[in-house]
Design a protein around this motif. Structure first.
Motif, PDB file in Angstrom:
ATOM      1  N   TYR A 153       0.837  -1.218   0.000  1.00 23.32           N
ATOM      2  CA  TYR A 153       0.000   0.000   0.000  1.00 23.32           C
ATOM      3  C   TYR A 153       0.863   1.255   0.000  1.00 23.32           C
ATOM      4  CZ  TYR A 153      -3.195  -3.602   1.659  1.00 23.32           C
ATOM      5  OH  TYR A 153      -3.906  -4.761   1.785  1.00 23.32           O
TER       6      TYR A 153
ATOM      7  N   SER B 107      -2.492   3.332   5.592  1.00 21.56           N
ATOM      8  CA  SER B 107      -3.529   3.075   4.586  1.00 21.56           C
ATOM      9  C   SER B 107      -4.850   2.710   5.262  1.00 21.56           C
ATOM     10  CB  SER B 107      -3.098   1.933   3.662  1.00 21.56           C
ATOM     11  OG  SER B 107      -4.185   1.510   2.860  1.00 21.56           O
ATOM     12  N   LYS B 108      -5.931   3.150   4.679  1.00 18.23           N
ATOM     13  CA  LYS B 108      -7.249   2.817   5.250  1.00 18.23           C
ATOM     14  C   LYS B 108      -7.618   1.358   5.001  1.00 18.23           C
ATOM     15  CE  LYS B 108      -9.712   4.732   1.227  1.00 18.23           C
ATOM     16  NZ  LYS B 108     -10.721   5.726   0.792  1.00 18.23           N
ATOM     17  N   TYR B 109      -6.784   0.659   4.227  1.00 13.94           N
ATOM     18  CA  TYR B 109      -7.035  -0.756   3.960  1.00 13.94           C
ATOM     19  C   TYR B 109      -6.186  -1.669   4.849  1.00 13.94           C
ATOM     20  CZ  TYR B 109      -8.882   1.638  -0.108  1.00 13.94           C
ATOM     21  OH  TYR B 109      -9.569   2.511  -0.921  1.00 13.94           O
TER      22      TYR B 109
ATOM     23  N   ASN C 181     -14.874  -4.317   5.970  1.00 10.94           N
ATOM     24  CA  ASN C 181     -13.694  -3.775   5.279  1.00 10.94           C
ATOM     25  C   ASN C 181     -13.299  -4.580   4.047  1.00 10.94           C
ATOM     26  OD1 ASN C 181     -12.503  -1.319   6.719  1.00 10.94           O
ATOM     27  ND2 ASN C 181     -13.034  -2.681   8.412  1.00 10.94           N
TER      28      ASN C 181
ATOM     29  N   SER D 209     -15.445  -6.108   2.218  1.00 13.40           N
ATOM     30  CA  SER D 209     -16.483  -5.743   1.239  1.00 13.40           C
ATOM     31  C   SER D 209     -16.078  -4.484   0.474  1.00 13.40           C
ATOM     32  CB  SER D 209     -17.826  -5.489   1.945  1.00 13.40           C
ATOM     33  OG  SER D 209     -18.251  -6.651   2.613  1.00 13.40           O
ATOM     34  N   ILE D 210     -15.408  -3.564   1.184  1.00 14.44           N
ATOM     35  CA  ILE D 210     -14.968  -2.306   0.561  1.00 14.44           C
ATOM     36  C   ILE D 210     -13.707  -2.535  -0.276  1.00 14.44           C
ATOM     37  CG2 ILE D 210     -14.031   0.002   1.045  1.00 14.44           C
ATOM     38  CD1 ILE D 210     -15.762  -0.080   3.654  1.00 14.44           C
ATOM     39  N   CYS D 211     -12.762  -3.295   0.285  1.00 18.16           N
ATOM     40  CA  CYS D 211     -11.498  -3.567  -0.429  1.00 18.16           C
ATOM     41  C   CYS D 211     -11.103  -5.028  -0.208  1.00 18.16           C
ATOM     42  CB  CYS D 211     -10.385  -2.643   0.075  1.00 18.16           C
ATOM     43  SG  CYS D 211      -8.765  -3.052  -0.604  1.00 18.16           S
ATOM     44  N   PRO D 212     -11.254  -5.882  -1.232  1.00 13.99           N
ATOM     45  CA  PRO D 212     -10.903  -7.303  -1.085  1.00 13.99           C
ATOM     46  C   PRO D 212      -9.453  -7.524  -0.656  1.00 13.99           C
ATOM     47  CG  PRO D 212     -12.136  -6.944  -3.108  1.00 13.99           C
ATOM     48  CD  PRO D 212     -11.800  -5.588  -2.569  1.00 13.99           C
ATOM     49  N   ARG D 213      -8.554  -6.602  -1.098  1.00 11.72           N
ATOM     50  CA  ARG D 213      -7.130  -6.724  -0.751  1.00 11.72           C
ATOM     51  C   ARG D 213      -6.851  -5.957   0.551  1.00 11.72           C
ATOM     52  NH1 ARG D 213      -4.275 -10.398  -2.625  1.00 11.72           N
ATOM     53  NH2 ARG D 213      -3.873  -9.763  -4.767  1.00 11.72           N
ATOM     54  N   SER D 214      -7.546  -6.330   1.613  1.00 13.67           N
ATOM     55  CA  SER D 214      -7.336  -5.706   2.923  1.00 13.67           C
ATOM     56  C   SER D 214      -6.287  -6.487   3.701  1.00 13.67           C
ATOM     57  CB  SER D 214      -8.643  -5.667   3.717  1.00 13.67           C
ATOM     58  OG  SER D 214      -9.561  -4.752   3.151  1.00 13.67           O
TER      59      SER D 214
ATOM     60  N   GLN E  51      -8.616 -12.616  -1.264  1.00 10.97           N
ATOM     61  CA  GLN E  51      -7.503 -11.703  -1.560  1.00 10.97           C
ATOM     62  C   GLN E  51      -6.953 -11.019  -0.315  1.00 10.97           C
ATOM     63  OE1 GLN E  51      -7.846  -9.043  -5.029  1.00 10.97           O
ATOM     64  NE2 GLN E  51      -9.761 -10.092  -5.496  1.00 10.97           N
TER      65      GLN E  51
END
Length: 273
Positions: free
Chosen positions: A61, A67-69, A99, A101-106, A141
């Motif tokens: 990131y 990062s927000k992820y 989270n 759901s928002i970004c699969p690569r969390s 992911q």
């Protein structure tokens, strides 16, 4: 960048460099991963576990840990009370589900696993398993990193055994430690992984052992810290700081009992920053 940063900034941890780079690179290059990546980092305080998770975050990131992820959980801060364990389970599942759901690569980092209440981490078992979708969400992911002091005794035992038999530290292989480490952590009542289904169901991809740091590694840490602050390295001060650290076992004095943890504070004492 991941390999380069580990080579440049992580000392005395050849097993970590090899396992983490192989795991992360392989996972990111796999467009059809069957499950999320789960790494469990084990070793004494100050051997580099937090540092490595930071480098992994920075290699994926732009904003690294900011990062927000990237989501960090500290057991004593986020899950302090044993009587609230059911609430924590619900909150944790909800947080991860929302989270991913928002970004699969969390990326999820769990620190102080040895201080986590037994059974709590099992609530995320469905997210780490081989499911294509759970309630319409794919977790394949995502990356989970667990940090723990549990198993450090077993790692030291192997390292000492090599040292006493005149073998090189660099000759220790992952296979020399990994199985014994997972069993040790699974049976450690003071670990959040005690009798955990994550271990029982083989959902942790790598148990990564951080070897205890030797005197020479402490000196490397001091040198890099001085340079990072823009100062010329004074060899006398460097040696003095390394000498002041405490080492174990008591007779042989091979390994630093705090790793590189207190290097920063000791530098402040010697340098007028």
């Amino acid at each position: 960048a991941l390999q380069e940063n580990l080579d440049k900034k992580l000392f005395g941890q050849h097993l970590v460099s090899k396992a983490v780079v192989k795991a992360v690179k392989g996972f990111l290059n796999n467009s059809n991963a069957k499950k999320p990546l789960a790494l469990s980092l084990h070793g004494w305080t100050g051997t580099g576990k937090n540092f490595v998770s930071k480098i992994v975050a920075e290699s994926i990131y732009k904003r690294g840990l900011q990062s927000k992820y990237v989501h960090q959980f500290v057991a004593t801060l986020h899950f302090p009370h044993a009587h609230s364990i059911n609430l924590y389970k619900d909150q944790l599942q909800s947080w991860i589900r929302g989270n991913v759901s928002i970004c699969p690569r969390s990326l999820f980092i769990f620190d102080e696993m040895d201080k986590m209440h037994a059974g709590l981490i099992d609530s995320i078992k469905p997210f780490l398993d081989y499911y294509e979708l759970l309630d319409g969400v794919s977790y394949r992911q995502a990356i989970f990193i667990f940090l723990s002091n549990a198993g450090a005794e077993k790692i030291t035992e192997v390292a000492l055994d090599f040292w006493r038999n005149g073998k090189r530290r660099e000759d220790i292989q992952l296979t020399d430690i990994q199985n014994a480490l997972s069993v040790s952590v699974f049976n450690n009542k003071n670990s959040g992984f005690w009798h955990s289904t994550l271990i029982d169901r083989n959902l942790i991809d790598y148990f990564v052992p951080f070897l205890p740091l030797e005197y020479k590694h402490v000196k490397m840490c001091v040198r890099v810290e001085i340079q990072s602050r823009g100062y010329v390295v004074d060899e006398d001060i460097l040696t003095r700081i390394a000498d002041e650290m405490t080492y174990f076992p008591r007779e042989e004095r091979i390994y630093s009992d705090k790793g590189c943890k207190t290097v920063d504070a000791k530098l402040d004492y010697y340098y007028d920053f």
